[in-house]
Design a protein around this motif. Structure first.
Motif: not given
Lengths: 264, 265
Positions: B96, B151, A164, A189, B99-100, A167, A171-173, A182, B87-91, A262, A186
């Motif tokens: 997803n 994504r 997590q 929770r 988000f980027g 990924s 994507i640039g975070l 992210v 994948l982001f489970q909470h989105m 979820y 989670q």
């Protein structure tokens, strides 16, 4: 026979709700059994409960309850961010931060709360001229609970899984964004059940602040019992007082757990 | 965008995962990294993405001439699709993919309308428009895979990296997605590297195949070249050629399209 089993057994399908009447029935029976044990125990000592004088001191109990509530809320507000910071710091690549966080956790978890309260209140706080007891109490409890919470959150983060984080980075975070959007949502929770347990403990642990005479529920109950010599009565009220705070807290946690599950 | 890898070494403890890798991937190429497990192919892909870093030493990675060796993954803008999708489970599916873009600084962030348009376009391309509001847990493996791809593509990556993209899918979906990926690549011409241990997959989809074994590149070539001239015993064995039996490797899907391109030149 069929109708009797409905009162005693949960439905075979775990997803099926337990009938409300069956819930009430069972809770009443358990509570009645516990009450019976105490009534019989009091009888055996031929003690009688004398509420009249105790209730004259009701103001002691209400201020005690109020202060315990303030202590709990204040601690909660400070301990959660402290715990999150501690968890993130323990995973940091910056080693001074990592080891500061680890040392903090080990020191707090490895020593009794009572010793921490006395040392911090009588050694540390006079040095910074902090003498408000309620504020002092909140700070000490926050420090104590922050250490436990940081371990809970760290466990939560670790169960979210390394990919997590990867990924998110892919994507640039930035690292901060990865945690903020992210990992932590989670991890929190996953941590709700353990956090709820910690918050309940936190409410009860505030009773140790009576050692530095913070006017919280336990301290006030002790006061009332020295004035009235009705120790049992005072401790019964004290017990009820803590339950007034902890039971709704547990209910809230269960509700959070359900509403955050979820969708699947 | 081209990717150049020079003299990359990587050790895990005492295990040499990569022992000096040199590779150049041209702009618009679709390259398969093929090899048995433990050959270092996933490690190489992760090093290109910036998720893993090579050992200190002479090694370098260039994206279109820029040295990115020291850059972290979030600065490289490489689209990475994980084997487990991650994948982001909470989105939701939509979030997803979006988000980027949403987390970018104000200066580089597209407007809300642009983000919506781009995500909807991607959802259409991966054929998931009606699943926009669903959560990843409610999707099938193949659908999750396509969300992961969308994504990765949403950030307009300079290079697309896929780790065993079809590994966890059943045979029929694998075949479909394989064709889809090839067709998608024909459209976008995005420089793409993908890791696989399945030679059929590698030969069918890619322009060039890089065969990795024991931490080194054993052979680089077009599917036809590799098939016709295996460079060494390792390649022969890995491709199952050592028993001199008839090779049953499918002819590439894109042979026709490449011929058309050549005609156009």
């Amino acid at each position: 026979m069929e109708s009797l089993s409905r009162w005693i057994f949960a439905p075979r399908d775990p997803a099926e709700p337990i009938p409300f009447s069956a819930k009430v029935f069972n809770v009443v029976i358990v509570v009645a059994a516990v009450a019976a044990v105490f009534v019989l125990a009091f009888r055996a000592q031929s003690a009688t409960l004398n509420w009249g004088t105790v209730l004259e001191y009701h103001l002691l109990f209400t201020t005690g309850l109020l202060n315990t509530l303030i202590l709990s809320l204040g601690t909660l507000v400070l301990a959660l961010p402290l715990g999150i910071a501690g968890a993130v710091a323990q995973r940091s690549r910056v080693l001074p931060m990592r080891y500061a966080a680890k040392t903090y956790v080990e020191l707090i978890r490895g020593t009794p709360l009572l010793a921490q309260i006395l040392l911090i209140y009588y050694v540390l706080f006079p040095a910074i001229r902090l003498d408000d007891k309620l504020v002092a109490g909140i700070l000490i409890l926050a420090l104590f609970n922050g250490a436990y919470i940081s371990e809970i959150i760290r466990g939560g983060i670790e169960s979210v899984g390394q990919t997590q984080m990867e990924s998110a980075r892919a994507i640039g975070l930035t690292t901060f964004q990865s945690y903020r959007y992210v990992l932590l949502p989670q991890a929190l929770r996953y941590s709700v059940p353990s956090l709820a347990g910690q918050f309940v403990s936190m409410v009860k642990d505030s009773s140790l602040l009576s050692a530095i005479s913070v006017a919280e529920l336990t301290f006030q109950a002790k006061q009332a019992s020295t004035y009235t010599y009705s120790t049992f009565e005072c401790y019964l009220i004290l017990t009820a007082g803590y339950l007034i705070i902890t039971l709704p807290l547990s209910a809230l946690a269960r509700w959070l757990e359900r509403s955050l599950a979820y969708e699947s | 965008m081209s990717v150049v890898i020079e003299s990359i070494h990587k050790t895990f403890g005492r295990f040499n995962a990569l022992e000096g890798i040199d590779l150049k991937v041209e702009t618009g190429e679709l390259v398969a990294l093929l090899g048995p497990s433990g050959s270092g192919k996933t490690t190489l892909l992760r090093i290109i993405a910036g998720l893993e870093f090579p050992d200190d030493g002479p090694g370098n990675i260039f994206f279109h001439g820029t040295d990115v060796t020291e850059r972290d993954a979030y600065e490289r803008r490489a689209g990475f699709v994980f084997q487990s999708y991650a994948l982001f489970q909470h989105m939701t599916v939509f979030e997803n993919i979006a988000f980027g873009l949403r987390v970018r600084s104000r200066a580089t962030r597209p407007s809300e309308a642009e983000i919506n348009a781009r995500v909807n376009d991607l959802l259409g391309r991966v054929q998931l428009t009606q699943f926009a509001k669903r959560f990843p847990n409610t999707l099938s493996g193949g659908q999750r895979q396509r969300v992961a791809l969308a994504r990765a593509l949403a950030i307009e990556p300079r290079v697309l990296l896929l780790d065993e993209p079809f590994g966890a899918l059943d045979a029929k979906v694998r075949k479909e997605l394989r064709r889809w990926l090839r067709a998608f690549h024909e459209q976008t011409r995005l420089t793409t590297l993908f890791v696989t241990h399945d030679q059929e997959e590698a030969f069918e989809v890619s322009d060039r195949v890089v065969i990795l074994g024991e931490g080194r590149i054993q052979q680089i070539g077009s599917p036809a070249e590799v098939r016709a001239n295996p460079a060494n015993d390792f390649v022969r064995k890995f491709l199952g050629l050592d028993d001199e039996s008839e090779l049953l490797i499918p002819s590439p899907l894109h042979e026709g399209s490449r011929a058309r391109e050549l005609d156009a030149v």
